[in-house]
Design a protein around this motif. Structure first.
Motif, PDB file in Angstrom:
ATOM      1  N   VAL A   1       0.318   0.164   9.184  1.00 45.42           N
ATOM      2  CA  VAL A   1       1.188   0.624   8.101  1.00 45.42           C
ATOM      3  C   VAL A   1       0.525   0.384   6.741  1.00 45.42           C
TER       4      VAL A   1
ATOM      5  N   THR B   1       9.065  -2.961  10.390  1.00 46.06           N
ATOM      6  CA  THR B   1       7.912  -2.801  11.280  1.00 46.06           C
ATOM      7  C   THR B   1       7.704  -4.028  12.146  1.00 46.06           C
TER       8      THR B   1
ATOM      9  N   PHE C   1       1.822   5.023  13.009  1.00 48.82           N
ATOM     10  CA  PHE C   1       2.391   4.096  12.031  1.00 48.82           C
ATOM     11  C   PHE C   1       1.729   4.246  10.669  1.00 48.82           C
TER      12      PHE C   1
ATOM     13  N   ILE D   1       3.802   6.250   8.164  1.00 45.46           N
ATOM     14  CA  ILE D   1       5.112   5.744   7.729  1.00 45.46           C
ATOM     15  C   ILE D   1       5.224   5.635   6.199  1.00 45.46           C
TER      16      ILE D   1
END
Length: 277
Positions: free
Chosen positions: A143, A162, A17, A20
């Motif tokens: 993230v 998310t 993540f 991202i």
């Protein structure tokens, strides 16, 4: 090896993540940003493994009663508690040194991540709703850490997508766990019907937020067609959630092993990669 199993390396997939932000910012080929993001990935892998060790220490008696978790190294007695404690401290210290020497920018995100995990392990995992919201928030911290490490802004679209998709995955896990006769304490606080409704709400919010992003958040008019990959992955996961094998108890394994889910993810990545790059 018991100690390697204790680290749960297959769970490190969750730390992707952190990549991202640079993917959606179309900067995946920026070497400096990619290198910084990879360093953040390593930090969170170390911290995640330390948390798994701590959690297994705390839950060792309860895990021993679980049909699958009883084979875990600490619950089964393959790794003794003192050795596990030392391992957890080594991992945390290793992450701290890594941050100090190579990527100091993520220090606050790392501390928040570790603190939230410890709060979950020692208290909040016993409270229904709080447990799933906290786990979802941990994905968001990853993230944000990726954005901080690469100095890439994290858009509101990324935050919403998310949160909603991870809530959906976590609720699917809770649904699967409720099929066991021996359950964790928090599962007794969940009403099965409420979990079903929450699953419906979370998958709906995921689809709505992603659909709006594909129309409003991406310049390409073709991005909207990526919704077919998202629909297939989410519907397949929802199907597995209500199947008899309760496979969604391990979402990270489904993402790697289920051909439909994995194919949908790969297809989405390729499709969006073409649009972005």
């Amino acid at each position: 090896m018991p100690f390697l199993r204790l680290l749960r390396p297959h769970h490190w997939i969750k730390n992707f993540f952190v990549f991202i932000p640079i993917f959606f910012a179309k900067e995946i080929f920026s070497w400096d940003k990619l290198e910084s993001t990879f360093l953040a990935f390593v930090v969170f892998c170390l911290l995640a493994s330390s948390v798994y060790v701590i959690n297994d220490i705390v839950d060792r008696e309860q895990d021993a009663l679980h049909p699958k978790k009883k084979t875990r190294p600490i619950a089964s007695g393959q790794v003794k508690v003192p050795a596990a404690i030392v391992l957890a401290f080594v991992l945390i210290i290793g992450a701290a040194v890594f941050i100090w020497q190579l990527i100091p920018a993520v220090i606050y995100a790392a501390v928040i991540y570790l603190g939230m995990n410890l709060a979950y392990s020692f208290a909040l995992k016993h409270y229904a709703i709080f447990d799933v919201l906290l786990i979802s928030a941990l994905y968001l911290v990853r993230v944000m850490a990726g954005g901080i490490a690469s100095q890439t802004p994290v858009s509101s679209w990324l935050v919403l997508c998310t949160l909603f998709v991870t809530l959906f995955l976590i609720l699917g896990k809770r649904k699967a766990e409720m099929t066991h006769k021996k359950q964790r304490r928090v599962l007794g606080s969940y009403n099965p019907d409420v979990v079903d409704h929450l699953l419906t709400i979370s998958v709906s919010l995921t689809l709505i937020s992603y659909s709006l992003y594909s129309v409003l958040g991406v310049e390409s008019p073709y991005a909207v067609f990526s919704i077919f990959f998202v629909l297939l992955a989410l519907f397949r996961y929802l199907h597995l959630t209500y199947s008899d094998d309760a496979s969604t108890e391990n979402p990270e394994k489904i993402l790697l092993k289920d051909q439909v889910v994995l194919g949908s993810i790969i297809g989405w990545v390729i499709f969006m990669f073409i649009i972005f790059y």
